[in-house]
Enzyme design. Sequence first.
Site, PDB file in Angstrom:
ATOM      1  N   CYS A 298       0.828  -1.205   0.000  1.00 43.46           N
ATOM      2  CA  CYS A 298       0.000   0.000   0.000  1.00 43.46           C
ATOM      3  C   CYS A 298       0.863   1.256   0.000  1.00 43.46           C
ATOM      4  O   CYS A 298       0.437   2.312  -0.482  1.00 43.46           O
ATOM      5  CB  CYS A 298      -0.936   0.009   1.205  1.00 43.46           C
ATOM      6  SG  CYS A 298      -0.092  -0.230   2.782  1.00 43.46           S
TER       7      CYS A 298
ATOM      8  N   HIS B  22      -0.973   0.948   7.569  1.00 43.55           N
ATOM      9  CA  HIS B  22      -1.532   0.959   6.215  1.00 43.55           C
ATOM     10  C   HIS B  22      -1.457   2.377   5.655  1.00 43.55           C
ATOM     11  O   HIS B  22      -1.545   3.358   6.403  1.00 43.55           O
ATOM     12  CB  HIS B  22      -2.993   0.488   6.270  1.00 43.55           C
ATOM     13  CG  HIS B  22      -3.687   0.475   4.939  1.00 43.55           C
ATOM     14  ND1 HIS B  22      -3.271  -0.338   3.903  1.00 43.55           N
ATOM     15  CD2 HIS B  22      -4.748   1.177   4.472  1.00 43.55           C
ATOM     16  CE1 HIS B  22      -4.070  -0.134   2.856  1.00 43.55           C
ATOM     17  NE2 HIS B  22      -4.958   0.775   3.183  1.00 43.55           N
TER      18      HIS B  22
END
Length: 988
Positions: free
Chosen positions: A454, A819
């Site tokens: 990510c 993330h």
Amino acid sequence: MDKILEAVVMSSYPNNVKQGLVRRVIEAAKQPMDSEQCWSMLELSTKLYLTGDTKYKREIGKEVLEVYGHYHPEEFEEFFNVRFLLSLLQEGYGPLGKRSHYVLDYIQLGLQFVLESPSANSIFSLLRIEVLRKVCERPSPKQCAKISKLLTQHPQCIPMGKHQVLFCQQLIRCIGQFQCVSEGEEAIMEFLEQVNKVSGLLQRIWRTQTSAILPSLKELFTIISSTEEQEAPSNALASVVQFVPLELMDGVIRNLTNDDSITDVQMMTAIGRMIDWVSWPLGKHIDKWIIALLKGLAAVKKFSILIEVTLSKIEKVFSKLLYPIVREGALSVLQYMLLSFQHSHEAFHLLLPHIPRLVASLKKEDSNSATSSLEQLAELIHCMFFRFSGFPDLYEPVLEAVKALPVPNEDRIKHLLGQNAWTSQKNELACFYPRLASKSETGKIGLINLGNTCYMNSIIQSLFMASDFRHSVLNLTEGNSQPLMTKLQWLFAFLEHSQRPAISPESFLSASWPPWFTPGAQQDCSEYLKYLLDRLHEEEKTGKRIYQKLKESSLMSQSVEHHYLNKTLIEKMFGGKMMTKIRCLKCLNVSSREEAFTDLSLAFPPSDRHIRGSTSVLPVEEIGPQLIEPPENPSQLTGSPWIRRKAPMAREPAAPPMPVETLGFQEPGEAANPLSGNAIGVDAAKDPLSAKDSRSVPDLINYFLSPERLTAENKYHCEKCASLQDAEKVAELTEGPHYLILTLLRFSFDPRTMKRKKILDNVSIPVVLKLPILVAPEESKEVCWHGKDRAAPGSGFMSVVYDLCSVVVHSGISSESGHYYCYSRECTDTVPCGQPRDGAPKLASDKQLDFEIQWYLFNDTRVSFSSFESVSNVTSFFPKDTAYVLFYRQRPGRQSCLLHEALAEAGRLHGEPSLHKDLMEAISKDNILYLQEQEKEARNRAAYISALPKSPLWWRDFDRDKDDDNSSGGCSPAAGGGGSGSFHGLVF
């Protein structure tokens, strides 16, 4: 006597009168009596019991039978013979079409009086055969319950040997067809009692004959896995499973999941129907069996079954939390389904619209069960927030609903996620990542997460949304000898023209991978961005010029070409320059060094440093070049020598304060005042950025540009003094980049934990930023001021205006975990570079640029519409979600004018970038392939879904809860009871 009794029973006398006469007859029956009279009385009492049209008549018949069985046993045994019982069981009793429903009750009543008789064994043998025949005829729940009651009271009548196994299997078949025909609460309670009696008989048989258990379970699985049945089997089958010893569970599940004769469709049908059993209110251990089978399927990597079943059933399981009677089991199943479904956010996101309503209902219930469930549900929700961060717009209502509930710590969350994962090998689930049916409604394309990638996805999307950079990359010529830039061009082209909802950046990842990164581990997106830009810059700098085509086609004027052809694309787009000056505090000698940068790394000021909130500005006296007056006593110097100065000299005019600031929007005719104390990006009364208790981006830039004292161990070696001296260092921006990249240094090494910890401070982000750029005196007289404030006469600084275009957010508390996702919008020029503005910027005309341009939220494969409000509030709602890397685009102005004109010129001549033939063909072929994949998947999915058992619409539970708010008692969601409708909907 039989005539007298019949006349009394059939008379119209009141029951109390009849009762007295009947009592006399019964008392007389206790006396010795001839055989013929006994037979007559037994026939009459049998008739009354089996065909009596009132409960009173049946009670009289029962009472007389009991008296004769007790006081006249020989005559009763002779009457209650095998032939008579066989006739009752096979032909029934009473006129055709009105056969009695009480035959089994009658037999049970009479058996107690012949247990010691010589004919008992013959009767038992007969009944063993007949009850097996009866259950094979699929009797009603009521008749099945009567058989079970008879066999429970008289176990001698239970079939034996192979017949016993067959009997159990057929009894399970009967249960599978049970249906409650009435919605009345009394009828439902009676139905549940009947089912309990039947399943209780199975439990009794299994206790004494364990060899019957596995064949019975095999029959059960055959029933629930059948795809040919018109109607789904009854949920009453759940009552069977509760009596299977738990010690058999592992073996049973292992045999099932490793049986190659069971197809995926059959297995999915079976587990789907088992999950429906959470509705059954009397079951025990049902949740354990469901979870065990789900784990068994995960162990043999049947992930496609698990995914389909979870997505189709999780909402129904969730809805059962409304009902206290099944809540515990439903919550257990829900916890496993969510905690194991870790490859995609799909399952959790299905529940998001319904969580607030359920939480409100549980709070209203105010019971121990509701309180415990709320705490477990909140823990589950925070686990999902942790696993699937990056959806602030979706999560905000849910977070609001559970904000008063306890929050688990990160270790607890990781423990729960770790122990429930389907597999520890994430690559085994790579082909099961979210299947998006079509492109996002935004028209934008997502990027597939290839295993903690990510950090790359968010950087790629931010670069793609930098439209000037994107157009330049897409205009790259074929055969440019820049392999990494070519791969970026292909990636951008697919993001622009693919029909897929999301594409895989695998090829670009392998080409741009920093060699020191660990595969599969989370990385620092800022570190990746620096490496990527440096690679692209160095690759082009070796002689591969992507502006060569502009030179050959003479699209650029010679002066522009000369100025820019020597720069790489990275330098043109992201390159800026900064002057670092160090002044010796003893001799006041100044040394300076100019260096290029592609991003500014902004540290956080110490906690004891005064921060003036989001409107804080740093006067240019602290950031500009000044001459200072030597102190009379250098050792007594307490203030910054950069503040005390000589009178201005002709060659170095005094510079008035020039702050780093945010901009507001003025009414037409008003000029922006850069020195205004309330110059902020939006209305201070409404904008969250005006909060006094948070730092702002201007604060961090001001801190970056403020003087730094070099003392003690950090003393500066002054060449003029030829010794270490106290000094002061200051940085000045001398050339603003076209795209300004700001990295907020949130990660610092903690020697105590030996890890990089994260600074979670909220930093307000202005949508428009004014940055002071140092210019030479002769340059300050040049024109093309658009987007900048003209400095005061003699000033050495210009205010360069930047518009926010991307924000990369890190969710988590460490750079090694968490993330990344990003917010982005496309900033383009709204006013041509050469258009006059009467000497002052009219920012009101740029309102569309700043607030009306659509924001997007890029989170791996998912792309959604968003807003600047979401960008501003994300850390307020989710403290671990903090802005990390910011992209700003410079408005057209003096320094950027040549580049803006060149880009505009190229855009007018070419319009949208035209891709070379090979790239267009590759995209076209992939789009055709995607359509074929979609058609194939649609066919396969239709086959899978058609196999799933049809169950009632799950949302009816929520609607009923809403409609029945005023109900009380019974099984309503609030009180554990309720109206008959709610109870019926729960069980069936």
